[in-house]
Design an enzyme around this catalytic site. Structure first.
Site, short mmCIF file in Angstrom:
data_model
loop_
_atom_site.label_atom_id
_atom_site.label_comp_id
_atom_site.label_asym_id
_atom_site.label_seq_id
_atom_site.Cartn_x
_atom_site.Cartn_y
_atom_site.Cartn_z
N TYR A 6 0.97 -1.35 -0.12
CA TYR A 6 -0.06 0.02 -0.22
C TYR A 6 0.84 1.12 -0.01
O TYR A 6 0.63 2.13 0.86
CB TYR A 6 -0.75 -0.23 1.21
CG TYR A 6 -1.68 -1.20 1.62
CD1 TYR A 6 -2.81 -1.52 0.33
CD2 TYR A 6 -1.58 -1.87 2.57
CE1 TYR A 6 -3.51 -2.81 0.54
CE2 TYR A 6 -2.15 -3.10 2.95
CZ TYR A 6 -3.18 -3.44 1.88
OH TYR A 6 -4.00 -4.29 2.10
N TYR A 161 -14.28 -4.39 3.06
CA TYR A 161 -12.98 -4.63 2.65
C TYR A 161 -12.85 -6.11 2.85
O TYR A 161 -13.09 -6.82 4.34
CB TYR A 161 -11.69 -4.00 3.67
CG TYR A 161 -10.45 -4.62 3.43
CD1 TYR A 161 -9.88 -4.30 2.19
CD2 TYR A 161 -9.95 -5.37 4.16
CE1 TYR A 161 -8.60 -4.51 2.04
CE2 TYR A 161 -8.57 -6.09 3.55
CZ TYR A 161 -8.15 -5.84 2.62
OH TYR A 161 -6.81 -6.36 2.51
N ASP A 251 -17.25 -12.52 7.32
CA ASP A 251 -16.03 -12.22 7.14
C ASP A 251 -15.59 -11.83 8.42
O ASP A 251 -15.44 -10.73 8.66
CB ASP A 251 -15.46 -11.37 5.87
CG ASP A 251 -13.84 -11.11 5.80
OD1 ASP A 251 -13.23 -11.89 6.79
OD2 ASP A 251 -13.59 -10.54 5.06
N LYS A 278 -5.97 -13.50 10.39
CA LYS A 278 -5.37 -12.61 11.46
C LYS A 278 -5.02 -13.16 12.70
O LYS A 278 -3.98 -13.95 12.90
CB LYS A 278 -6.24 -11.36 11.58
CG LYS A 278 -6.20 -10.53 10.12
CD LYS A 278 -6.60 -9.04 10.07
CE LYS A 278 -6.11 -8.09 9.01
NZ LYS A 278 -7.17 -8.19 8.22
#
Ligand SMILES: *Cc1c(COP(=O)(O)O)cnc(C)c1O
Length: 433
Positions: A6, A161, A251, A278
């Site tokens: 990014y 996202y 999600d 994660k």
């Protein structure tokens, strides 16, 4: 040359080199920094946790990796059992992958194929008998009587996202990706809606019979800017999915393992498929999982090889990752992490209560997340440097500063992070006078 994420490589600020890390601290050449965002929400137990390190070392001494095609191993079997045990209802069927984006891809592939598989069943289950003109023979005619239209659509949320691969960019709604999707020039069958009941009802009224799934980050949209919404929205989504025979996919790659204050939002409203990543391994090794309910699994479970799920990441169910995940879940349960998260939430509420600045649009706190949204993103210029000089690593984005600290954080360390978030406004205001 290392290419950073990014980032415009030409203009990016030089990244901070980490020499060592322990607990909530990152050790740099300059000074220790508290990691206020747990390395993108993942390091819930902090760094260099002896038990997690030991679990990985012990597994590495046995074997670090074997493929899952044609082979299996205890860490994977145990982790699948453990996840089935701690996830609500019949979310019992675990498909592992090496990253969150891939776990979402798998969920979307499952949802699409769920209807394709059922459609094939529909074709053979309806038989019509007709009188043939062949001397009274009965001809069996297979009729395609499948009431559903093509179910290829995905209902998703504004500002969603779900990852960086192409399909996850399409179901996401991140403006950073819009230009590359435009360059691709393909319109995906994705409908994005705000988190209001009205928009939800409208979307189902219009598209309910073309959707294969509704995909959401439940309660908390991280990448979108720590946006929070009501459980009522998810309850109604569940009802509408049932009415319209649409799969509901959560999600929980970011929200899973306590970040919203409950272990999984799925405990409050039951989805048909959930993705975790994660914090799954306590952040120690990249890994993710897509977990399906029995109803979804059953649509694939068949004699026909065509109904199988054709997917298989090389490093799926990596034994080191499974060993780390098992240890992480054990510690989470044993040390009552939900109580730690409640404490983080109450400290954040207390510490941010007296922040009243005209540049602040909203303060949002939920479980292990605290966020300050400003009206004008330029207000946050210099924040990362400001925090760093005060011993805190932070990465503001869009128009927010936030913390998602490791759950093991001490009160004084959390107060330091929140103090930096508040002081930035006090100091910046003084400077502008
Ligand atoms: C981080 C994230 C992903 C992507 O996970 P990766 O491991 O970075 O591919 C997907 N969905 C959500 C909600 C996330 O926060």
């Amino acid at each position: 040359m290392l290419w950073y994420p990014y980032a415009q490589m030409k203009t990016m600020a030089p990244p901070i080199e980490i020499l060592d890390a322990r607990g909530v601290y990152l050790y740099t050449r300059e000074r220790p920094l508290i990691d206020s965002i747990s390395s993108w929400w993942a390091m819930i137990h902090g760094y260099k946790h002896p038990e997690l390190t030991q679990a990985i070392v012990e597994q590495a001494e046995r074997f670090s990796h074997v493929m899952l095609g044609g082979l299996t191993h205890e860490p994977a079997l145990r982790l699948a059992d453990k996840l089935a045990e701690i996830l609500p209802g019949d979310l019992d069927y675990c498909f592992f992958s090496d990253s969150g984006s891939v776990a979402v891809e798998v969920a979307l592939k499952m949802a699409l194929q769920y209807y394709v598989n059922r459609k094939q069943s529909g074709r053979v289950s309806v038989l019509a008998l007709t009188d043939g003109h062949h001397g009274g023979d009965l001809t069996l005619q297979f009729k395609e009587d499948y009431s559903h239209k093509r179910r290829v659509g995905v209902l998703a949320l504004n500002d969603a996202y779900h990852g960086d691969t192409f399909k996850t960019m399409e179901v996401g709604d991140d403006e950073d990706y819009h230009f590359i999707l435009n360059a691709l020039g393909r319109r995906a069958d994705v409908y994005h809606i705000p988190t209001t009941l009205e928009a939800l009802e409208d979307a189902f009224a219009q598209h309910g019979d073309e959707l294969c799934c509704m995909l959401v980050e439940p309660l908390l949209q991280g990448g979108g800017g720590m946006l929070m919404y009501d459980l009522e929205f998810l309850r109604r989504a569940r009802e509408l999915c049932d009415e319209h025979d649409v799969l509901l996919v959560f999600d929980e790659i970011a929200t899973g393992f306590g970040r919203t204050g409950v272990r999984f939002v799925a405990e409050l409203v039951q989805p048909d498929i959930i993705t975790l990543g994660k914090a799954l391994t306590g952040g120690y090794i990249g890994h993710a999982v897509t977990v399906a309910s029995k109803r979804v699994f059953d649509a694939f479970y068949d004699d026909s090889p065509e109904r199988a799920l054709m997917h298989g990441p090389t490093f799926m169910a990596n034994p080191l990752a499974c060993a780390a995940a098992l240890k992480s879940i054990e510690i989470f349960e044993r040390d009552d992490y939900l109580a730690k998260i409640k404490r983080i939430e109450s400290i954040a509420r207390r510490e941010l209560a007296d922040l009243n600045d005209p540049r602040v649009k909203e303060k949002r706190i939920m479980g292990g997340v605290a966020c300050i949204e400003v009206h004008d993103p330029s207000t946050l210029t210099g924040y990362a440097q400001f925090a760093r000089e005060r011993g805190v690593f932070s990465r503001p984005f869009k128009n927010i500063v936030y913390t998602t600290p490791p759950y093991i954080i001490e009160e004084s360390e959390l107060v330091q992070i929140l103090g930096v978030m508040k002081d930035f406004f006090a100091v910046a205001r003084n400077a502008s006078r």
